[in-house]
Design a protein around this motif. Sequence first.
Motif, PDB file in Angstrom:
ATOM      1  N   CYS A 127     -10.431 -12.464   2.592  1.00  0.00           N
ATOM      2  CA  CYS A 127     -11.536 -12.107   1.787  1.00  0.00           C
ATOM      3  C   CYS A 127     -11.419 -12.380   0.454  1.00  0.00           C
ATOM      4  CB  CYS A 127     -11.977 -10.744   2.157  1.00  0.00           C
ATOM      5  SG  CYS A 127     -10.878  -9.497   1.774  1.00  0.00           S
ATOM      6  N   GLY A 128     -10.192 -12.225  -0.045  1.00  0.00           N
ATOM      7  CA  GLY A 128      -9.895 -12.640  -1.529  1.00  0.00           C
ATOM      8  C   GLY A 128     -10.037 -11.165  -2.281  1.00  0.00           C
ATOM      9  N   GLU A 129     -10.036 -10.060  -1.640  1.00  0.00           N
ATOM     10  CA  GLU A 129      -9.997  -8.658  -2.132  1.00  0.00           C
ATOM     11  C   GLU A 129      -8.400  -8.302  -2.503  1.00  0.00           C
ATOM     12  OE1 GLU A 129     -14.375  -7.273  -0.544  1.00  0.00           O
ATOM     13  OE2 GLU A 129     -12.614  -6.372   0.016  1.00  0.00           O
ATOM     14  N   GLY A 130      -8.387  -7.641  -3.436  1.00  0.00           N
ATOM     15  CA  GLY A 130      -7.071  -7.080  -3.877  1.00  0.00           C
ATOM     16  C   GLY A 130      -6.720  -6.080  -3.239  1.00  0.00           C
ATOM     17  N   ILE A 131      -5.261  -5.740  -2.869  1.00  0.00           N
ATOM     18  CA  ILE A 131      -4.656  -4.738  -2.151  1.00  0.00           C
ATOM     19  C   ILE A 131      -3.732  -4.034  -2.955  1.00  0.00           C
ATOM     20  CG2 ILE A 131      -3.772  -4.081   0.162  1.00  0.00           C
ATOM     21  CD1 ILE A 131      -4.431  -7.148   0.862  1.00  0.00           C
ATOM     22  N   ASN A 132      -3.794  -2.938  -2.830  1.00  0.00           N
ATOM     23  CA  ASN A 132      -2.732  -1.936  -3.911  1.00  0.00           C
ATOM     24  C   ASN A 132      -1.546  -1.273  -2.626  1.00  0.00           C
ATOM     25  OD1 ASN A 132      -3.293  -2.038  -6.647  1.00  0.00           O
ATOM     26  ND2 ASN A 132      -5.178  -1.671  -5.616  1.00  0.00           N
ATOM     27  N   PHE A 133      -0.593  -0.787  -3.102  1.00  0.00           N
ATOM     28  CA  PHE A 133       0.198   0.199  -2.442  1.00  0.00           C
ATOM     29  C   PHE A 133       0.759  -0.333  -1.054  1.00  0.00           C
ATOM     30  CE2 PHE A 133      -2.915   3.275  -4.698  1.00  0.00           C
ATOM     31  CZ  PHE A 133      -1.897   3.104  -5.908  1.00  0.00           C
ATOM     32  N   GLN A 134       1.101  -1.642  -1.060  1.00  0.00           N
ATOM     33  CA  GLN A 134       1.638  -2.301   0.144  1.00  0.00           C
ATOM     34  C   GLN A 134       0.745  -2.263   1.474  1.00  0.00           C
ATOM     35  OE1 GLN A 134       5.997  -1.459   0.376  1.00  0.00           O
ATOM     36  NE2 GLN A 134       6.076  -1.518  -1.707  1.00  0.00           N
ATOM     37  N   ARG A 135      -0.446  -1.894   1.373  1.00  0.00           N
ATOM     38  CA  ARG A 135      -1.174  -1.749   2.691  1.00  0.00           C
ATOM     39  C   ARG A 135      -1.716  -3.141   3.012  1.00  0.00           C
ATOM     40  NH1 ARG A 135       0.557   2.832   1.048  1.00  0.00           N
ATOM     41  NH2 ARG A 135      -0.658   4.591   1.605  1.00  0.00           N
TER      42      ARG A 135
END
Length: 193
Positions: A163-171
């Motif tokens: 989807c190209g969305e950013g992911i934080n915190f190793q999720r």
Amino acid sequence: MKSFDELLRDAEIAHGHLCAGQILGVRMAMLGLELLGLDDPYGKDRKRVVTFVEIDRCMTDAIGVVTGCRLGKRALKFRDWGKVAATFVDLESGRAVRLAARESSKVLARNLHPEIENKNRQQMLAYREMPADDLFAVQWVKVAVPPEELPGYKSERIVCAQCGEGINFQREVRKDGTILCRACAGECYYEPE
Ligand SMILES: [Zn+2]
Ligand SMILES: [Zn+2]
């Protein structure tokens, strides 16, 4: 630490109304902090506490007010187990205590104030008066809080291959050599319209 009445007033304002859950939550959080030996959650102990809550009901708001732990600070962790319980973790000492509301407390409230018909009023008064032992089961526990769960954790941002969305915190989820967000990996709670 503020007094019970001051904290209850703060909780009422934050939550929007005064209810049995506010009283239970204020008492639970005050006891949790007391057992950990922390008395200044907005001052010197500000960065020491992480709280895991196991239900998203009235009580949860009061716990946030007393401990200063907020979702947006990553200090309030929600485990959706539907249980009136919370675990208070002291990050500095590594000690943690879990408090669970006793099932028997509702019956005790009824026995204590049978003259009050309104359940919420009955519980509000009884939960103020009842000894902590009657209200809560206390259990010392160990909670692993890895670096990526800590409030101040700085993470590198990873982009989902689908989807190209950013992911934080190793999720992110690694599936067949691809990096996916949890939604694209099949844990999605919504459907496109
Ligand atoms: Zn409420
Ligand atoms: Zn995705």
